[in-house]
Design a protein around this motif. Structure first.
Motif, mmCIF file in Angstrom:
data_model
loop_
_atom_site.group_PDB
_atom_site.id
_atom_site.type_symbol
_atom_site.label_atom_id
_atom_site.label_comp_id
_atom_site.label_asym_id
_atom_site.label_seq_id
_atom_site.Cartn_x
_atom_site.Cartn_y
_atom_site.Cartn_z
ATOM 1 N N GLU A 147 23.295 26.158 54.071
ATOM 2 C CA GLU A 147 22.548 25.471 53.019
ATOM 3 C C GLU A 147 21.523 26.399 52.398
ATOM 4 N N ARG A 148 20.837 27.146 53.229
ATOM 5 C CA ARG A 148 19.799 28.052 52.727
ATOM 6 C C ARG A 148 20.402 29.095 51.801
ATOM 7 N N ARG A 149 21.503 29.703 52.199
ATOM 8 C CA ARG A 149 22.098 30.748 51.354
ATOM 9 C C ARG A 149 22.612 30.162 50.046
ATOM 10 N N THR A 150 23.096 28.933 50.080
ATOM 11 C CA THR A 150 23.554 28.292 48.851
ATOM 12 C C THR A 150 22.387 28.098 47.892
ATOM 13 N N TYR A 151 21.279 27.590 48.396
ATOM 14 C CA TYR A 151 20.110 27.362 47.535
ATOM 15 C C TYR A 151 19.490 28.675 47.066
ATOM 16 N N VAL A 152 19.481 29.700 47.912
ATOM 17 C CA VAL A 152 18.955 31.006 47.503
ATOM 18 C C VAL A 152 19.802 31.567 46.359
ATOM 19 N N LEU A 153 21.126 31.481 46.492
ATOM 20 C CA LEU A 153 21.976 31.992 45.417
ATOM 21 C C LEU A 153 21.902 31.124 44.160
ATOM 22 N N LEU A 154 21.689 29.834 44.327
ATOM 23 C CA LEU A 154 21.489 28.987 43.145
ATOM 24 C C LEU A 154 20.235 29.409 42.384
ATOM 25 N N VAL A 155 19.169 29.695 43.112
ATOM 26 C CA VAL A 155 17.932 30.156 42.461
ATOM 27 C C VAL A 155 18.184 31.494 41.769
ATOM 28 N N LEU A 156 18.898 32.408 42.442
ATOM 29 C CA LEU A 156 19.230 33.694 41.831
ATOM 30 C C LEU A 156 20.068 33.492 40.570
ATOM 31 N N MET A 157 21.041 32.573 40.643
ATOM 32 C CA MET A 157 21.867 32.275 39.471
ATOM 33 C C MET A 157 21.014 31.790 38.300
ATOM 34 N N VAL A 158 20.119 30.861 38.574
ATOM 35 C CA VAL A 158 19.279 30.279 37.523
ATOM 36 C C VAL A 158 18.394 31.353 36.897
ATOM 37 N N LEU A 159 17.755 32.150 37.737
ATOM 38 C CA LEU A 159 16.865 33.195 37.208
ATOM 39 C C LEU A 159 17.641 34.263 36.446
ATOM 40 N N ALA A 160 18.797 34.649 36.966
ATOM 41 C CA ALA A 160 19.597 35.683 36.294
ATOM 42 C C ALA A 160 20.147 35.172 34.968
ATOM 43 N N ALA A 161 20.651 33.939 34.949
ATOM 44 C CA ALA A 161 21.190 33.383 33.699
ATOM 45 C C ALA A 161 20.090 33.228 32.657
ATOM 46 N N SER A 162 18.956 32.698 33.067
ATOM 47 C CA SER A 162 17.851 32.495 32.126
ATOM 48 C C SER A 162 17.322 33.821 31.598
ATOM 49 N N SER A 163 17.102 34.758 32.498
ATOM 50 C CA SER A 163 16.611 36.078 32.080
ATOM 51 C C SER A 163 17.611 36.756 31.160
ATOM 52 N N GLY A 164 18.879 36.688 31.518
ATOM 53 C CA GLY A 164 19.907 37.311 30.694
ATOM 54 C C GLY A 164 19.967 36.718 29.301
ATOM 55 N N ASN A 165 19.914 35.404 29.220
ATOM 56 C CA ASN A 165 19.978 34.756 27.910
ATOM 57 C C ASN A 165 18.748 35.049 27.062
ATOM 58 N N VAL A 166 17.572 35.050 27.679
ATOM 59 C CA VAL A 166 16.343 35.351 26.939
ATOM 60 C C VAL A 166 16.348 36.808 26.473
ATOM 61 N N LEU A 167 16.777 37.713 27.343
ATOM 62 C CA LEU A 167 16.840 39.128 26.953
ATOM 63 C C LEU A 167 17.861 39.349 25.840
ATOM 64 N N LEU A 168 19.005 38.692 25.917
ATOM 65 C CA LEU A 168 19.984 38.804 24.829
ATOM 66 C C LEU A 168 19.409 38.264 23.525
ATOM 67 N N GLY A 169 18.729 37.123 23.606
ATOM 68 C CA GLY A 169 18.114 36.557 22.408
ATOM 69 C C GLY A 169 17.096 37.501 21.794
ATOM 70 N N LYS A 170 16.260 38.073 22.641
ATOM 71 C CA LYS A 170 15.241 39.014 22.159
ATOM 72 C C LYS A 170 15.900 40.252 21.547
ATOM 73 N N GLY A 171 16.885 40.789 22.240
ATOM 74 C CA GLY A 171 17.570 41.987 21.751
ATOM 75 C C GLY A 171 18.290 41.758 20.441
ATOM 76 N N MET A 172 18.924 40.601 20.302
ATOM 77 C CA MET A 172 19.652 40.320 19.064
ATOM 78 C C MET A 172 18.699 40.066 17.897
ATOM 79 N N LYS A 173 17.538 39.493 18.183
ATOM 80 C CA LYS A 173 16.540 39.336 17.108
ATOM 81 C C LYS A 173 16.031 40.702 16.664
ATOM 82 N N GLN A 174 15.880 41.616 17.625
ATOM 83 C CA GLN A 174 15.459 42.972 17.283
ATOM 84 C C GLN A 174 16.543 43.710 16.498
#
Length: 142
Positions: free
Chosen positions: A8-35
């Protein structure tokens, strides 16, 4: 049969990693494409110019890296948890993305969008309160 606490712990840890990676990736892509700017002329030359500008932008590459990390984490979590649990739980990335867009990119998030964010949060709470594996060791039916 209940899964081990470590599972259970590893599932939740990877879910948090997924959420942070997806959010960061999308925000960085948005910023880069605006630039990089938008396509001003819809011609092969105009689209090629945009691609060249986009792939010369470090934010775009960091975004791609974060989204690759998301993909790997997603694949790993899916190998041991139900899709019907992983997808709704990972939708909390929409919440994090809205917050990051507001705080890091200075975007205006309207009350209607915040209401949507709250709805997503409620859904994530409902889903994460359930067992993340209904197979409990049984083989997957094909």
């Amino acid at each position: 049969m209940r899964l081990a606490v470590g599972s259970e712990r590893r599932t939740y840890v990877l879910l948090v990693l997924m959420v942070l990676a997806a959010s960061s990736g999308n925000v960085l892509l948005g910023k880069g494409m605006k630039q990089a700017g938008g396509v001003t002329v819809w011609s092969p030359a105009g689209v090629t110019t945009l691609f060249v500008k986009a792939f010369a932008n470090s934010c775009v590459w960091l975004g791609i890296g974060c989204l690759l990390l998301f993909l790997v984490s997603f694949m790993v979590v899916l190998s041991w948890a139900d899709y019907s649990f992983v997808m709704p739980a990972s939708s909390s990335s929409y919440v994090v993305t809205a917050l990051m867009g507001h705080w890091l990119l200075g975007e205006i998030v309207t009350p209607a969008r915040w209401a949507g964010v709250v709805s997503i949060c409620l859904g994530v709470v409902l889903v994460t309160g359930t067992s993340f594996n209904t197979r409990m060791g049984s083989p997957i039916r094909e």
